[in-house]
Design a protein around this motif. Structure first.
Motif, mmCIF file in Angstrom:
data_model
loop_
_atom_site.group_PDB
_atom_site.id
_atom_site.type_symbol
_atom_site.label_atom_id
_atom_site.label_comp_id
_atom_site.label_asym_id
_atom_site.label_seq_id
_atom_site.Cartn_x
_atom_site.Cartn_y
_atom_site.Cartn_z
ATOM 1 N N ALA A 131 -0.257 6.790 -5.853
ATOM 2 C CA ALA A 131 -0.499 6.443 -4.451
ATOM 3 C C ALA A 131 -1.873 5.804 -4.284
ATOM 4 C CB ALA A 131 -0.396 7.694 -3.585
ATOM 5 N N ASP A 132 -2.015 5.020 -3.217
ATOM 6 C CA ASP A 132 -3.305 4.403 -2.890
ATOM 7 C C ASP A 132 -4.126 5.289 -1.959
ATOM 8 O OD1 ASP A 132 -2.852 1.900 -4.303
ATOM 9 O OD2 ASP A 132 -1.323 1.531 -2.801
ATOM 10 N N PHE A 147 0.855 -1.196 0.000
ATOM 11 C CA PHE A 147 0.000 0.000 0.000
ATOM 12 C C PHE A 147 0.889 1.243 0.000
ATOM 13 C CE2 PHE A 147 -2.865 3.236 1.499
ATOM 14 C CZ PHE A 147 -4.139 2.831 1.093
ATOM 15 N N ILE A 148 0.650 2.153 -0.968
ATOM 16 C CA ILE A 148 1.484 3.356 -1.089
ATOM 17 C C ILE A 148 0.712 4.591 -0.613
ATOM 18 C CG2 ILE A 148 2.754 4.866 -2.667
ATOM 19 C CD1 ILE A 148 3.209 2.431 -4.467
ATOM 20 N N ILE A 149 1.293 5.279 0.378
ATOM 21 C CA ILE A 149 0.731 6.543 0.872
ATOM 22 C C ILE A 149 1.522 7.679 0.233
ATOM 23 C CG2 ILE A 149 0.474 8.051 2.893
ATOM 24 C CD1 ILE A 149 0.193 5.508 4.610
ATOM 25 N N GLY A 150 0.816 8.648 -0.373
ATOM 26 C CA GLY A 150 1.455 9.863 -0.875
ATOM 27 C C GLY A 150 1.324 10.932 0.191
ATOM 28 N N GLN A 185 11.669 -6.446 0.405
ATOM 29 C CA GLN A 185 11.846 -6.660 1.842
ATOM 30 C C GLN A 185 10.516 -6.944 2.554
ATOM 31 O OE1 GLN A 185 14.246 -3.541 3.544
ATOM 32 N NE2 GLN A 185 16.000 -4.039 2.274
ATOM 33 N N GLY A 186 9.437 -6.993 1.778
ATOM 34 C CA GLY A 186 8.147 -7.386 2.356
ATOM 35 C C GLY A 186 7.391 -6.290 3.085
ATOM 36 N N ALA A 187 7.674 -5.010 2.725
ATOM 37 C CA ALA A 187 6.951 -3.907 3.386
ATOM 38 C C ALA A 187 5.476 -3.956 2.993
ATOM 39 C CB ALA A 187 7.559 -2.563 2.975
ATOM 40 N N GLY A 188 4.595 -3.775 3.972
ATOM 41 C CA GLY A 188 3.156 -3.771 3.689
ATOM 42 C C GLY A 188 2.658 -2.394 3.294
ATOM 43 N N ILE A 189 3.311 -1.353 3.864
ATOM 44 C CA ILE A 189 2.936 0.042 3.604
ATOM 45 C C ILE A 189 4.222 0.839 3.396
ATOM 46 C CG2 ILE A 189 1.809 2.120 4.552
ATOM 47 C CD1 ILE A 189 0.177 0.259 6.399
ATOM 48 N N VAL A 190 4.217 1.743 2.423
ATOM 49 C CA VAL A 190 5.341 2.672 2.244
ATOM 50 C C VAL A 190 4.787 4.080 2.069
ATOM 51 C CG1 VAL A 190 6.923 0.984 1.206
ATOM 52 C CG2 VAL A 190 5.438 2.358 -0.275
ATOM 53 N N VAL A 191 5.662 5.065 2.296
ATOM 54 C CA VAL A 191 5.271 6.475 2.128
ATOM 55 C C VAL A 191 6.160 7.115 1.067
ATOM 56 C CG1 VAL A 191 5.290 8.757 3.240
ATOM 57 C CG2 VAL A 191 4.375 6.786 4.475
ATOM 58 N N LEU A 192 5.517 7.814 0.113
ATOM 59 C CA LEU A 192 6.243 8.657 -0.833
ATOM 60 C C LEU A 192 6.028 10.096 -0.388
ATOM 61 C CD1 LEU A 192 5.227 7.055 -4.271
ATOM 62 C CD2 LEU A 192 7.242 6.551 -2.862
ATOM 63 N N ASP A 193 7.092 10.721 0.106
ATOM 64 C CA ASP A 193 7.045 12.103 0.588
ATOM 65 C C ASP A 193 7.351 13.002 -0.612
ATOM 66 O OD1 ASP A 193 7.677 14.595 1.590
ATOM 67 O OD2 ASP A 193 8.949 13.864 3.212
ATOM 68 N N ILE A 194 6.302 13.634 -1.176
ATOM 69 C CA ILE A 194 6.450 14.418 -2.405
ATOM 70 C C ILE A 194 5.868 15.823 -2.185
ATOM 71 C CG2 ILE A 194 5.894 14.534 -4.877
ATOM 72 C CD1 ILE A 194 5.489 11.475 -4.821
ATOM 73 N N PRO A 195 6.738 16.852 -2.108
ATOM 74 C CA PRO A 195 6.237 18.206 -1.831
ATOM 75 C C PRO A 195 5.146 18.664 -2.810
ATOM 76 C CG PRO A 195 8.620 18.155 -1.667
ATOM 77 C CD PRO A 195 8.201 16.811 -2.191
ATOM 78 N N LEU A 196 5.333 18.408 -4.105
ATOM 79 C CA LEU A 196 4.351 18.859 -5.108
ATOM 80 C C LEU A 196 3.515 17.665 -5.599
ATOM 81 C CD1 LEU A 196 6.643 21.326 -7.122
ATOM 82 C CD2 LEU A 196 4.944 21.925 -5.406
ATOM 83 N N LEU A 197 3.010 16.880 -4.674
ATOM 84 C CA LEU A 197 2.274 15.649 -5.013
ATOM 85 C C LEU A 197 1.101 15.921 -5.957
ATOM 86 C CD1 LEU A 197 1.910 12.523 -4.193
ATOM 87 C CD2 LEU A 197 0.129 13.373 -2.690
ATOM 88 N N PHE A 198 0.211 16.823 -5.576
ATOM 89 C CA PHE A 198 -0.976 17.099 -6.392
ATOM 90 C C PHE A 198 -0.613 17.917 -7.642
ATOM 91 C CE2 PHE A 198 -3.133 16.644 -2.138
ATOM 92 C CZ PHE A 198 -3.775 15.453 -2.442
#
Length: 198
Positions: A122-123, A2-5, A101-114
């Motif tokens: 992202a999910d 699961f990817i969090i933006g 490595q089997g991560a269930g959740i990760v975060v993409l830290d993106i200043p200009l995401l939108f």
């Protein structure tokens, strides 16, 4: 996986929130840190070729580069055309490694995401926010001028619009522990959510 933006305007507490996700055991890819790395590595020659005089001692001189691109939209676009694909490459490597490595959740830290359409990768999206007067006070504490703040905010989607588009909002105005609780709640919520990437 699961990817969090994660995003938020300057001085809203995004860096602290990213750290709280990392402390909770979630791998975080920091787009700004990736840019810093490029400015000391593979991006140097490309940037010097496009912006002569913008590097010094084998690194990008951020002040010299800023003088060439700030207030110059075509120059900024030229810079972004160099930097964005390299940052995406770094992000892709990070995602492959996290998955391996089997991560269930990760975060993409993106200043200009939108602003850059990054929410499609992202999910779920998380916006870090605080009242405008608190943002101004934090910016001034960092030694950034109000003129610079205005210039930065012009490039960014207004905070209210970001909050409306976000799946989750972290209110950073009440201290780190309050933010930590919100991060825990978000992680509990996304654990039950389906992935929805485009």
């Amino acid at each position: 996986m699961f990817i969090i933006g994660l995003t938020g305007s300057i001085a809203m507490g995004k860096t602290t929130t990213a750290r709280l996700f990392a402390e909770a055991g979630v791998p975080v890819h920091d787009a700004d840190a990736a840019v810093h790395k490029l400015y000391e590595g593979e991006g140097v020659k490309l940037i010097e070729a496009a912006f002569p005089g913008a590097t010094k001692d084998g690194k990008v001189d951020r002040v010299a580069l800023g003088q060439q691109v700030v207030g110059n939209p075509p120059a900024l676009q030229r810079l972004e055309a160099i930097v964005h694909p390299l940052v995406r490459e770094s992000e892709t490597k990070f995602l492959h490694e996290a998955e391996r490595q089997g991560a269930g959740i990760v975060v993409l830290d993106i200043p200009l995401l939108f602003e850059t359409g990054g929410e499609g990768r992202a999910d779920a999206t998380v916006v870090v926010s605080a009242p405008a007067e608190m943002q101004r006070a934090r910016v001034l504490e960092r030694g950034v001028s109000l003129e610079r703040l205005e210039a930065l905010l012009k490039r960014q989607m207004p905070d209210a619009k970001k909050r409306r588009r976000a799946d989750f909002v972290v209110d950073s105005s009440q201290g780190v522990e309050h933010a930590r609780d919100q991060v825990r709640q978000i992680l509990a919520a996304v654990a039950k959510m389906p992935t929805r990437r485009k």
